[in-house]
Design a protein around this motif. Structure first.
Motif, PDB file in Angstrom:
ATOM      1  N   LEU A   1       0.802  -1.221   0.000  1.00 32.25           N
ATOM      2  CA  LEU A   1       0.000   0.000   0.000  1.00 32.25           C
ATOM      3  C   LEU A   1       0.838   1.277   0.000  1.00 32.25           C
ATOM      4  CD1 LEU A   1      -2.746   1.367   0.066  1.00 32.25           C
ATOM      5  CD2 LEU A   1      -2.790   1.017   2.544  1.00 32.25           C
ATOM      6  N   LEU A   2       1.816   1.379   0.864  1.00 28.04           N
ATOM      7  CA  LEU A   2       2.598   2.616   0.934  1.00 28.04           C
ATOM      8  C   LEU A   2       3.325   2.888  -0.377  1.00 28.04           C
ATOM      9  CD1 LEU A   2       3.962   2.458   4.579  1.00 28.04           C
ATOM     10  CD2 LEU A   2       2.239   4.020   3.665  1.00 28.04           C
ATOM     11  N   LYS A   3       3.856   1.865  -1.003  1.00 27.66           N
ATOM     12  CA  LYS A   3       4.530   2.025  -2.296  1.00 27.66           C
ATOM     13  C   LYS A   3       3.524   2.472  -3.352  1.00 27.66           C
ATOM     14  CE  LYS A   3       7.777   1.446  -5.448  1.00 27.66           C
ATOM     15  NZ  LYS A   3       8.120   2.710  -6.048  1.00 27.66           N
ATOM     16  N   PHE A   4       2.333   1.870  -3.361  1.00 29.02           N
ATOM     17  CA  PHE A   4       1.298   2.269  -4.312  1.00 29.02           C
ATOM     18  C   PHE A   4       0.960   3.750  -4.129  1.00 29.02           C
ATOM     19  CE2 PHE A   4      -3.019   3.282  -5.403  1.00 29.02           C
ATOM     20  CZ  PHE A   4      -3.140   2.784  -6.689  1.00 29.02           C
ATOM     21  N   LEU A   5       0.758   4.181  -2.874  1.00 34.40           N
ATOM     22  CA  LEU A   5       0.408   5.573  -2.601  1.00 34.40           C
ATOM     23  C   LEU A   5       1.521   6.514  -3.048  1.00 34.40           C
ATOM     24  CD1 LEU A   5      -1.268   5.190   0.903  1.00 34.40           C
ATOM     25  CD2 LEU A   5      -2.404   5.532  -1.309  1.00 34.40           C
ATOM     26  N   GLU A   6       2.754   6.124  -2.794  1.00 33.36           N
ATOM     27  CA  GLU A   6       3.899   6.938  -3.207  1.00 33.36           C
ATOM     28  C   GLU A   6       3.898   7.118  -4.735  1.00 33.36           C
ATOM     29  OE1 GLU A   6       8.580   7.047  -2.097  1.00 33.36           O
ATOM     30  OE2 GLU A   6       7.765   5.095  -2.657  1.00 33.36           O
ATOM     31  N   ASP A   7       3.716   6.043  -5.456  1.00 26.66           N
ATOM     32  CA  ASP A   7       3.683   6.106  -6.917  1.00 26.66           C
ATOM     33  C   ASP A   7       2.502   6.931  -7.418  1.00 26.66           C
ATOM     34  OD1 ASP A   7       5.949   4.503  -6.954  1.00 26.66           O
ATOM     35  OD2 ASP A   7       4.841   2.659  -7.430  1.00 26.66           O
ATOM     36  N   TYR A   8       1.340   6.764  -6.796  1.00 25.45           N
ATOM     37  CA  TYR A   8       0.148   7.489  -7.225  1.00 25.45           C
ATOM     38  C   TYR A   8       0.320   8.989  -7.016  1.00 25.45           C
ATOM     39  CZ  TYR A   8      -4.700   8.736  -7.982  1.00 25.45           C
ATOM     40  OH  TYR A   8      -5.852   9.307  -8.477  1.00 25.45           O
ATOM     41  N   ILE A   9       0.877   9.368  -5.882  1.00 28.44           N
ATOM     42  CA  ILE A   9       1.039  10.787  -5.559  1.00 28.44           C
ATOM     43  C   ILE A   9       2.073  11.449  -6.468  1.00 28.44           C
ATOM     44  CG2 ILE A   9       1.891  12.326  -3.738  1.00 28.44           C
ATOM     45  CD1 ILE A   9       0.323  10.558  -1.769  1.00 28.44           C
ATOM     46  N   LYS A  10       2.976  10.680  -7.014  1.00 24.74           N
ATOM     47  CA  LYS A  10       3.926  11.235  -7.990  1.00 24.74           C
ATOM     48  C   LYS A  10       3.221  11.612  -9.285  1.00 24.74           C
ATOM     49  CE  LYS A  10       8.044   8.841  -6.362  1.00 24.74           C
ATOM     50  NZ  LYS A  10       8.969   7.718  -6.600  1.00 24.74           N
ATOM     51  N   LYS A  11       2.134  10.903  -9.617  1.00 25.19           N
ATOM     52  CA  LYS A  11       1.415  11.126 -10.876  1.00 25.19           C
ATOM     53  C   LYS A  11       0.229  12.078 -10.716  1.00 25.19           C
ATOM     54  CE  LYS A  11       1.059   6.650 -11.348  1.00 25.19           C
ATOM     55  NZ  LYS A  11       0.615   5.326 -11.718  1.00 25.19           N
ATOM     56  N   GLU A  12      -0.423  12.041  -9.569  1.00 25.05           N
ATOM     57  CA  GLU A  12      -1.643  12.816  -9.349  1.00 25.05           C
ATOM     58  C   GLU A  12      -1.481  13.719  -8.118  1.00 25.05           C
ATOM     59  OE1 GLU A  12      -4.313  12.861 -11.257  1.00 25.05           O
ATOM     60  OE2 GLU A  12      -3.825  11.157 -12.531  1.00 25.05           O
ATOM     61  N   SER A  13      -2.130  14.848  -8.160  1.00 22.59           N
ATOM     62  CA  SER A  13      -2.116  15.770  -7.030  1.00 22.59           C
ATOM     63  C   SER A  13      -3.171  15.315  -6.011  1.00 22.59           C
ATOM     64  CB  SER A  13      -2.427  17.178  -7.523  1.00 22.59           C
ATOM     65  OG  SER A  13      -2.443  18.073  -6.452  1.00 22.59           O
ATOM     66  N   VAL A  14      -2.725  15.006  -4.802  1.00 23.50           N
ATOM     67  CA  VAL A  14      -3.621  14.542  -3.734  1.00 23.50           C
ATOM     68  C   VAL A  14      -3.530  15.524  -2.571  1.00 23.50           C
ATOM     69  CG1 VAL A  14      -4.101  12.680  -2.091  1.00 23.50           C
ATOM     70  CG2 VAL A  14      -3.407  12.128  -4.429  1.00 23.50           C
ATOM     71  N   GLU A  15      -4.669  15.978  -2.120  1.00 19.07           N
ATOM     72  CA  GLU A  15      -4.752  16.976  -1.050  1.00 19.07           C
ATOM     73  C   GLU A  15      -4.761  16.359   0.346  1.00 19.07           C
ATOM     74  OE1 GLU A  15      -8.542  19.459   0.293  1.00 19.07           O
ATOM     75  OE2 GLU A  15      -7.656  20.231  -1.565  1.00 19.07           O
ATOM     76  N   ARG A  16      -5.397  15.190   0.464  1.00 17.49           N
ATOM     77  CA  ARG A  16      -5.517  14.551   1.774  1.00 17.49           C
ATOM     78  C   ARG A  16      -5.921  13.101   1.619  1.00 17.49           C
ATOM     79  NH1 ARG A  16      -8.019  17.636   5.232  1.00 17.49           N
ATOM     80  NH2 ARG A  16      -7.792  19.392   3.854  1.00 17.49           N
ATOM     81  N   PHE A  17      -5.699  12.362   2.698  1.00 20.68           N
ATOM     82  CA  PHE A  17      -6.146  10.975   2.790  1.00 20.68           C
ATOM     83  C   PHE A  17      -7.348  10.916   3.717  1.00 20.68           C
ATOM     84  CE2 PHE A  17      -1.432  10.043   2.346  1.00 20.68           C
ATOM     85  CZ  PHE A  17      -1.504   9.620   1.035  1.00 20.68           C
ATOM     86  N   VAL A  18      -8.296  10.060   3.389  1.00 20.79           N
ATOM     87  CA  VAL A  18      -9.408   9.748   4.279  1.00 20.79           C
ATOM     88  C   VAL A  18      -9.332   8.247   4.535  1.00 20.79           C
ATOM     89  CG1 VAL A  18     -11.903   9.684   4.572  1.00 20.79           C
ATOM     90  CG2 VAL A  18     -10.847  11.599   3.352  1.00 20.79           C
TER      91      VAL A  18
END
Length: 136
Positions: free
Chosen positions: A37-54
């Protein structure tokens, strides 16, 4: 605006949902193995702008924390360490799995596909995110 990303955290799998950039619509994104999960989130945030996690907040009917909250608390520490500037909010997730299954029934998804627990997790994450958006 940036997206809001929601997690239906599980011991084995985690369902993920995101908003559109205007933060109007919650959509299922995917389900990943929790160990990745953490690796997936890291990769996703590199591609997309994310403001917050819920992150879903599992509670019992008497409003006490669910057994899985211990696992989520450990994950939240890792999440904060990995993304220290990213706000994390919690959203009550009671009944989301039942609602996800019911939405699959209502939309005519075949029995074989309804057995896919990963799909249930993704839909649950979407329900968590939509509930979060409805608060505002």
């Amino acid at each position: 605006m940036a997206r809001v990303l929601a997690l239906d955290f599980g011991k084995v799998r985690t369902g993920i949902a995101v908003t559109d950039e205007l933060q109007l619509i919650a959509s299922g994104l995917t389900t990943v193995d929790t160990k990745d999960l953490l690796k997936f989130l890291e990769d996703y945030i590199k591609k997309e702008s994310v403001e917050r996690f819920v992150v879903g907040l599992p509670k019992q009917m008497d409003n006490t924390a669910s057994e899985s909250e211990v696992l989520i608390q450990d994950f939240l520490k890792q999440l904060s360490a990995k993304f220290p500037a990213m706000p994390v909010e919690r959203q009550d997730e009671r009944f989301t799995s039942k609602m996800a299954f019911q939405s699959m029934l209502d939309s005519g998804i075949k029995k074989k596909k309804r057995r896919d627990k990963a799909l249930v997790d993704e839909i649950s994450a979407t329900l968590i995110l939509q509930a979060y958006l409805n608060r505002f």
